[in-house]
Design a protein around this motif. Sequence first.
Motif, PDB file in Angstrom:
ATOM      1  N   PRO A  69       0.920  -1.418   0.494  1.00 55.63           N
ATOM      2  CA  PRO A  69      -0.066   0.106  -0.262  1.00 55.63           C
ATOM      3  C   PRO A  69       1.126   1.198  -0.289  1.00 55.63           C
ATOM      4  O   PRO A  69       0.363   2.297  -0.934  1.00 55.63           O
ATOM      5  CB  PRO A  69      -0.745   0.290   0.872  1.00 55.63           C
ATOM      6  CG  PRO A  69      -0.509  -1.800   1.674  1.00 55.63           C
ATOM      7  CD  PRO A  69       0.598  -2.018   0.911  1.00 55.63           C
ATOM      8  N   THR A  70       2.126   0.761   0.575  1.00 51.45           N
ATOM      9  CA  THR A  70       2.796   2.500   0.655  1.00 51.45           C
ATOM     10  C   THR A  70       3.175   1.976  -0.894  1.00 51.45           C
ATOM     11  O   THR A  70       3.818   3.463  -1.538  1.00 51.45           O
ATOM     12  CB  THR A  70       4.388   2.322   1.911  1.00 51.45           C
ATOM     13  OG1 THR A  70       3.411   2.115   3.376  1.00 51.45           O
ATOM     14  CG2 THR A  70       4.499   3.406   1.648  1.00 51.45           C
ATOM     15  N   ARG A  72       2.126   2.115  -3.206  1.00 56.85           N
ATOM     16  CA  ARG A  72       1.154   2.282  -4.612  1.00 56.85           C
ATOM     17  C   ARG A  72       0.802   4.208  -4.459  1.00 56.85           C
ATOM     18  O   ARG A  72       1.073   4.654  -5.065  1.00 56.85           O
ATOM     19  CB  ARG A  72       0.046   1.529  -3.980  1.00 56.85           C
ATOM     20  CG  ARG A  72      -0.144   0.327  -5.004  1.00 56.85           C
ATOM     21  CD  ARG A  72      -1.807  -0.497  -4.671  1.00 56.85           C
ATOM     22  NE  ARG A  72      -1.426  -1.407  -5.526  1.00 56.85           N
ATOM     23  CZ  ARG A  72      -2.167  -2.512  -4.875  1.00 56.85           C
ATOM     24  NH1 ARG A  72      -2.528  -2.445  -3.485  1.00 56.85           N
ATOM     25  NH2 ARG A  72      -1.826  -3.898  -5.626  1.00 56.85           N
ATOM     26  N   LYS A  73       0.395   4.453  -2.533  1.00 54.30           N
ATOM     27  CA  LYS A  73       1.050   5.894  -2.403  1.00 54.30           C
ATOM     28  C   LYS A  73       1.835   6.389  -3.219  1.00 54.30           C
ATOM     29  O   LYS A  73       1.409   7.550  -3.768  1.00 54.30           O
ATOM     30  CB  LYS A  73       1.255   5.878  -1.167  1.00 54.30           C
ATOM     31  CG  LYS A  73       0.243   7.116  -0.315  1.00 54.30           C
ATOM     32  CD  LYS A  73      -0.541   6.911   0.504  1.00 54.30           C
ATOM     33  CE  LYS A  73      -0.133   8.907   1.484  1.00 54.30           C
ATOM     34  NZ  LYS A  73      -0.652   8.595   2.813  1.00 54.30           N
TER      35      LYS A  73
END
Length: 90
Positions: A69-70, A72-73
């Motif tokens: 998720p990091t 992707r961010k």
Amino acid sequence: MTTDTEAAAQQADAFMEGKKKADDAAFMLGQALTLMGITVGDRDSWPRLTGRASLSGEPSVFLGTVPLPTVRKLANALVYAESARRQQEL
């Protein structure tokens, strides 16, 4: 011709200079990530970010293992920044 002691001192100086550059880059990256809401040192966000240098003095930054998720961010932020830069050029 340099002596072994002088060569070792030059290598140590090169290493320390490279380490300082890498530490500075890691710090700046950490600050940028903080502005994006990504916490460096948090296992769920970005567990490791350290400056390193080779014996020759070549600086590098170790990013560690980063949760998806990091990543992707961060990827979305980079794509947005590149799009904004291209828009300004038009």
